[in-house]
Design a protein around this motif. Structure first.
Motif, PDB file in Angstrom:
ATOM      1  N   LEU A 313       0.837  -1.206   0.000  1.00  0.00           N
ATOM      2  CA  LEU A 313       0.000   0.000   0.000  1.00  0.00           C
ATOM      3  C   LEU A 313       0.869   1.253   0.000  1.00  0.00           C
ATOM      4  O   LEU A 313       0.603   2.204  -0.755  1.00  0.00           O
ATOM      5  N   GLN A 314       1.892   1.279   0.827  1.00  0.00           N
ATOM      6  CA  GLN A 314       2.765   2.455   0.912  1.00  0.00           C
ATOM      7  C   GLN A 314       3.478   2.719  -0.406  1.00  0.00           C
ATOM      8  O   GLN A 314       3.712   3.876  -0.778  1.00  0.00           O
ATOM      9  N   ASP A 315       3.816   1.647  -1.151  1.00  0.00           N
ATOM     10  CA  ASP A 315       4.532   1.792  -2.416  1.00  0.00           C
ATOM     11  C   ASP A 315       3.617   2.136  -3.592  1.00  0.00           C
ATOM     12  O   ASP A 315       4.103   2.350  -4.701  1.00  0.00           O
ATOM     13  N   GLY A 316       2.317   2.128  -3.373  1.00  0.00           N
ATOM     14  CA  GLY A 316       1.399   2.426  -4.457  1.00  0.00           C
ATOM     15  C   GLY A 316       1.120   1.260  -5.380  1.00  0.00           C
ATOM     16  O   GLY A 316       0.628   1.448  -6.499  1.00  0.00           O
ATOM     17  N   ALA A 317       1.420   0.026  -4.923  1.00  0.00           N
ATOM     18  CA  ALA A 317       1.142  -1.147  -5.747  1.00  0.00           C
ATOM     19  C   ALA A 317      -0.330  -1.518  -5.732  1.00  0.00           C
ATOM     20  O   ALA A 317      -0.812  -2.200  -6.635  1.00  0.00           O
ATOM     21  N   ALA A 318      -1.054  -1.100  -4.702  1.00  0.00           N
ATOM     22  CA  ALA A 318      -2.465  -1.466  -4.555  1.00  0.00           C
ATOM     23  C   ALA A 318      -3.144  -0.496  -3.612  1.00  0.00           C
ATOM     24  O   ALA A 318      -2.490   0.237  -2.870  1.00  0.00           O
ATOM     25  N   GLU A 319      -4.473  -0.511  -3.653  1.00  0.00           N
ATOM     26  CA  GLU A 319      -5.278   0.253  -2.695  1.00  0.00           C
ATOM     27  C   GLU A 319      -5.887  -0.644  -1.632  1.00  0.00           C
ATOM     28  O   GLU A 319      -6.234  -0.191  -0.546  1.00  0.00           O
TER      29      GLU A 319
END
Length: 372
Positions: A313-319
Motif C-alpha cells: 500500500l505504501q509503495d502504491g502497488a495497490a489500494e
C-alpha cells in the motif's frame, strides 16, 4: 507513519473501515438447488467479525451451468436469494464490515465433483451437465464444451443482470464479477481458450467484447452509489496467452465503463502454466494496473505478512489487500496485523476480553480502541 492497511477507503458511497478484504472462497457447501446452508452462516459470519473492512462472498453462479460443482452457491432464483437472507442479516447485526458477493460462471471448468470427492468431471447421467465455453476447446482432461451461440451469450448476460438485481435487493454493498482462473469470462479473454471467428474472438478487442458488455449491463442494473470490481487473471503464465499488457488494456476499458477496482490474480486457464509462487508474487500485476491504467487495484497472493501488505500500500502497488486461504487459516489475521503495525481493527464486543489490551488489566481500553 500511520498504517495505511488500517486507514479507511472509499469507493463511491461505500466507506471501508480499513484496506483489508476477504477474498471470495468457494465452499462447495450449498444444497443441490444452490441454496445457502448453515455452513455459509458460520463461514461468512466468522469472516465478518474478523476485523476486515470488506468480506466478499464466494463465487456465486448466475445459472445452473455456471456452477463448478453440484453443491455451489447460486443466485438465479428468488428462493436462492431468500436462503442468503439470514447470512446477510447476521453480518449486519454483528459486524460493520462491508459485504460483497462475487458473480460467476464456471464455463468449461464446470460440472465436476467437489475437491475432497476427487474433482473429476461429472457427466449428465451422474448429475452433471454439458459445460459451455467461448468455443469447443476443452480444458485438458475435461469434456469438450459446447460453444456458446450469440443468443445463448445474450441469455447468460441477462442471467448476470438478474443475479445482480437479486444481490441489490439483498442489500449487498459491493459486487465483483469473476473473469479469472479459467472460468467462462476468462475463456473469452484468453487466446488460449478463445478460437472464435466472429466479433467475440480474434484480436484483443474482440476477446474483450463480451466481458465488457456483461460488465456494462451489470453496472447499469447495480445501484449507482455501490461499487463493482472485476477479478482477472493478470497473466496466463503460459506462452501465447493473456499477459500483463492485455490486463492493463482491459483495466482501461473497464474504467471507462465505471469499474471501481480490479483484483489482480493470475493463472487457471491451462495446466501448462509455469508459476513460481512466493510471497507477493502477483504484486507487479496490481502495480501495473494501478499505475498504468489508473485503476484501483486489489492485490492478492501470499500477502500474509503484515509488513508486506503494508509496504504494498505504501509503495502504491495497490489500494486494497485481499486474503483468502490465509484468512481461513487465521480468521483473526486483521487483529494480529493491527497489533504488529501499531493500529486497531474492528472486533465484536463479545470478543473484547480477548483483546491484547486486556492482558494488562485494562478492560475499558479495548472498547475505547474499538470506537476509534
Amino acid at each position: 507513519m500511520s498504517a495505511l492497511l488500517f486507514a479507511p477507503y472509499m469507493m463511491r458511497d461505500l466507506t471501508l473501515a480499513n484496506r483489508i478484504a476477504v477474498s471470495p472462497m468457494a465452499q462447495y457447501s450449498a444444497t443441490p438447488e444452490g441454496h445457502a446452508t448453515p455452513w455459509h452462516l458460520m463461514h461468512v459470519g466468522n469472516l465478518a467479525v474478523s476485523g476486515a473492512g470488506l468480506v466478499i462472498m464466494e463465487a456465486t453462479a448466475v445459472e445452473p451451468r455456471g456452477r463448478v460443482s453440484t453443491r455451489c452457491l447460486g443466485l438465479w432464483t428468488d428462493a436462492q436469494a431468500e436462503a442468503l437472507q439470514p447470512v446477510v442479516a447476521f453480518c449486519r447485526d454483528h459486524s460493520k464490515a462491508a459485504l460483497g458477493i462475487q458473480l460467476a460462471h464456471a464455463g468449461r471448468k464446470g460440472s465436476v465433483e467437489r475437491p475432497w470427492e476427487g474433482n473429476e468431471s461429472l457427466p449428465p447421467e451422474a448429475g452433471g451437465w454439458q459445460p459451455v465455453s467461448s468455443c469447443d476447446l476443452a480444458y485438458p482432461g475435461r469434456p469438450v464444451p459446447q460453444m456458446l451461440t450469440i443468443g445463448e451469450m445474450a441469455a447468460i448476460q441477462a442471467d448476470f443482470v438478474a443475479a445482480a438485481r437479486r444481490a441489490a435487493a439483498l442489500d449487498f454493498d459491493l459486487l465483483e464479477l469473476h473473469a479469472a482462473h479459467g472460468y467462462l469470462l476468462n475463456c473469452f479473454l484468453s487466446p488460449l481458450a478463445n478460437r472464435r471467428n466472429d466479433s467475440y474472438g480474434g484480436d484483443l478487442a474482440g476477446r474483450m467484447r463480451w466481458p465488457l458488455e456483461i460488465f456494462a449491463a451489470v453496472r447499469a442494473a447495480w445501484p449507482a452509489g455501490k461499487p463493482i470490481g472485476v477479478r482477472i487473471s493478470a497473466t496466463d503464465w503460459a506462452a501465447g496467452g493473456w499477459d500483463a499488457d492485455d490486463s492493463v488494456a482491459f483495466a482501461v476499458a473497464l474504467k471507462a465503463l465505471g469499474c471501481d477496482y480490479v483484483t489482480a490474480s493470475s493463472g487457471g486457464i491451462t495446466p501448462a502454466q509455469a508459476i513460481r509462487v512466493r510471497p507477493g508474487y502477483q504484486l507487479p500485476f496490481a502495480r501495473r494496473i494501478q499505475q498504468e491504467a489508473g485503476m484501483p487495484a486489489m492485490a492478492v497472493g501470499l500477502l500474509h505478512e503484515p509488513d508486506l501488505a503494508e509496504q504494498a500500500l505504501q509503495d502504491g502497488a495497490a489500494e486494497l489487500i485481499a486474503l483468502g486461504r490465509g484468512m481461513m487459516w487465521e480468521p483473526r489475521w486483521a487483529w494480529h496485523a493491527a497489533e504488529a503495525l501499531g493500529a486497531t481493527a474492528p472486533f465484536p464486543p463479545q470478543y473484547a476480553r480477548s483483546h491484547p489490551s486486556m492482558r494488562f488489566g485494562d478492560p475499558g481500553k479495548a472498547f475505547a480502541e474499538r470506537g476509534r
